[in-house]
Design a protein around this motif. Structure first.
Motif, PDB file in Angstrom:
ATOM      1  N   VAL A   5      35.620  50.652  42.389  1.00  0.00           N
ATOM      2  CA  VAL A   5      36.225  49.815  43.280  1.00  0.00           C
ATOM      3  C   VAL A   5      37.641  50.006  43.187  1.00  0.00           C
ATOM      4  N   MET A   6      38.610  50.087  44.086  1.00  0.00           N
ATOM      5  CA  MET A   6      39.969  50.260  44.165  1.00  0.00           C
ATOM      6  C   MET A   6      40.629  49.221  44.810  1.00  0.00           C
ATOM      7  N   PHE A   7      42.044  49.038  44.485  1.00  0.00           N
ATOM      8  CA  PHE A   7      42.852  47.891  45.011  1.00  0.00           C
ATOM      9  C   PHE A   7      44.198  48.430  45.400  1.00  0.00           C
ATOM     10  N   ARG A   8      44.560  48.014  46.475  1.00  0.00           N
ATOM     11  CA  ARG A   8      45.853  48.794  47.088  1.00  0.00           C
ATOM     12  C   ARG A   8      46.753  47.561  47.898  1.00  0.00           C
ATOM     13  N   VAL A  58      44.194  44.733  49.046  1.00  0.00           N
ATOM     14  CA  VAL A  58      43.016  45.132  49.826  1.00  0.00           C
ATOM     15  C   VAL A  58      41.844  45.838  48.588  1.00  0.00           C
ATOM     16  N   ILE A  59      40.818  45.319  48.732  1.00  0.00           N
ATOM     17  CA  ILE A  59      39.723  45.822  47.911  1.00  0.00           C
ATOM     18  C   ILE A  59      38.845  46.963  48.714  1.00  0.00           C
ATOM     19  N   THR A  60      38.937  48.140  48.041  1.00  0.00           N
ATOM     20  CA  THR A  60      38.128  49.349  48.824  1.00  0.00           C
ATOM     21  C   THR A  60      37.202  50.033  47.973  1.00  0.00           C
ATOM     22  N   SER A  64      36.499  52.491  52.126  1.00  0.00           N
ATOM     23  CA  SER A  64      35.958  51.520  53.126  1.00  0.00           C
ATOM     24  C   SER A  64      36.430  50.149  52.613  1.00  0.00           C
ATOM     25  N   ILE A  65      37.061  49.336  53.197  1.00  0.00           N
ATOM     26  CA  ILE A  65      37.609  47.964  53.092  1.00  0.00           C
ATOM     27  C   ILE A  65      36.209  47.084  52.668  1.00  0.00           C
ATOM     28  N   GLN A  66      36.300  46.555  51.404  1.00  0.00           N
ATOM     29  CA  GLN A  66      35.340  45.538  50.879  1.00  0.00           C
ATOM     30  C   GLN A  66      35.717  44.240  51.186  1.00  0.00           C
ATOM     31  N   GLY A  67      37.027  43.933  51.137  1.00  0.00           N
ATOM     32  CA  GLY A  67      37.424  42.610  51.174  1.00  0.00           C
ATOM     33  C   GLY A  67      38.914  42.492  50.678  1.00  0.00           C
ATOM     34  N   TYR A  68      39.123  41.357  49.972  1.00  0.00           N
ATOM     35  CA  TYR A  68      40.597  41.131  49.566  1.00  0.00           C
ATOM     36  C   TYR A  68      40.753  39.970  48.468  1.00  0.00           C
ATOM     37  N   VAL A  69      41.606  40.354  47.596  1.00  0.00           N
ATOM     38  CA  VAL A  69      41.976  39.473  46.408  1.00  0.00           C
ATOM     39  C   VAL A  69      43.604  39.001  46.615  1.00  0.00           C
ATOM     40  N   ARG A  97      27.607  42.534  43.879  1.00  0.00           N
ATOM     41  CA  ARG A  97      27.617  44.057  43.243  1.00  0.00           C
ATOM     42  C   ARG A  97      28.790  44.248  42.171  1.00  0.00           C
ATOM     43  N   GLY A  98      29.302  42.961  41.719  1.00  0.00           N
ATOM     44  CA  GLY A  98      30.179  43.209  40.632  1.00  0.00           C
ATOM     45  C   GLY A  98      31.736  43.249  41.070  1.00  0.00           C
ATOM     46  N   ILE A  99      31.863  43.419  42.517  1.00  0.00           N
ATOM     47  CA  ILE A  99      33.117  43.497  43.114  1.00  0.00           C
ATOM     48  C   ILE A  99      34.052  42.470  42.624  1.00  0.00           C
ATOM     49  N   GLY A 100      33.404  41.122  42.937  1.00  0.00           N
ATOM     50  CA  GLY A 100      34.303  40.061  42.249  1.00  0.00           C
ATOM     51  C   GLY A 100      34.800  39.802  41.202  1.00  0.00           C
ATOM     52  N   SER A 101      34.221  40.215  40.029  1.00  0.00           N
ATOM     53  CA  SER A 101      34.604  40.437  38.789  1.00  0.00           C
ATOM     54  C   SER A 101      35.819  41.471  38.722  1.00  0.00           C
ATOM     55  N   ALA A 102      35.353  42.500  39.304  1.00  0.00           N
ATOM     56  CA  ALA A 102      36.763  43.617  39.219  1.00  0.00           C
ATOM     57  C   ALA A 102      37.728  43.080  39.919  1.00  0.00           C
ATOM     58  N   ALA A 103      37.770  42.343  41.126  1.00  0.00           N
ATOM     59  CA  ALA A 103      38.913  41.709  41.547  1.00  0.00           C
ATOM     60  C   ALA A 103      39.695  40.790  40.745  1.00  0.00           C
TER      61      ALA A 103
END
Length: 165
Positions: A5-8, A58-60, A64-69, A97-103
């Motif tokens: 998961v990447m953040f930009r 932006v969470i990618t 692909s955009i997965q959401g935002y924090v 999928r664990g993306i919230g914890s990563a965010a």
């Protein structure tokens, strides 16, 4: 979560996609207390902050955009400047999928670097997946407001979780 998961930084061209993600929750859930979909200007104002300390990422995944924090002001009075309010919205297919914890890890690292001492998040009490994510990442419930929202013919509670970082 198999792929990284990447953040930009948020770009203006991301805003319609992020607004669609947010409006999904407005229309289909009690996660948001908006009762009508937000329009572009209103959503833009909620994710672009005049003070550069407050930020939306932006969470990618796989480009692909997965959401935002985001971290935003908790309150507008100066004594609250070391507190930030955080929120996470993920594409519905990305939940669990664990993306919230990563965010949370990402926004906490950013917040520490920018002088925040405590982070808070206000969550609809119906939103058990979000509550679990915050709790397993070291946030503790510090408030419970009963029947403060009204959506779809029923009253809704909110809970606030906080973490001293």
């Amino acid at each position: 979560m198999n792929r990284p998961v990447m953040f930009r930084d948020l770009q203006k061209e991301d805003i319609p996609t992020l607004m669609d993600i947010y409006n999904h929750f407005v229309v289909h859930t009690t996660v948001s207390f908006h009762t009508e979909p937000v329009v572009l200007d209103e959503f833009t104002d909620s994710v672009i902050h005049k003070n550069p300390r407050y930020k939306t990422f932006v969470i990618t995944c796989d480009d692909s955009i997965q959401g935002y924090v985001q971290v935003m002001p908790h309150k507008k009075k100066q004594a609250y400047d070391t507190s930030g309010e955080i929120t996470i919205y993920l594409h519905p297919e990305c939940v669990g999928r664990g993306i919230g914890s990563a965010a949370l890890a990402h926004i906490e690292a950013y917040a520490k670097l920018h002088g925040f001492h405590v982070l808070v998040s206000t969550i609809c009490a119906d939103n058990e997946p979000s509550i679990r994510t915050f709790a397993k990442n070291g946030y503790s419930q510090c408030a419970h407001f009963r029947e403060v929202g009204f959506k779809w013919g029923r009253f809704l509670d909110i809970v606030t979780y906080q973490k001293i970082i």
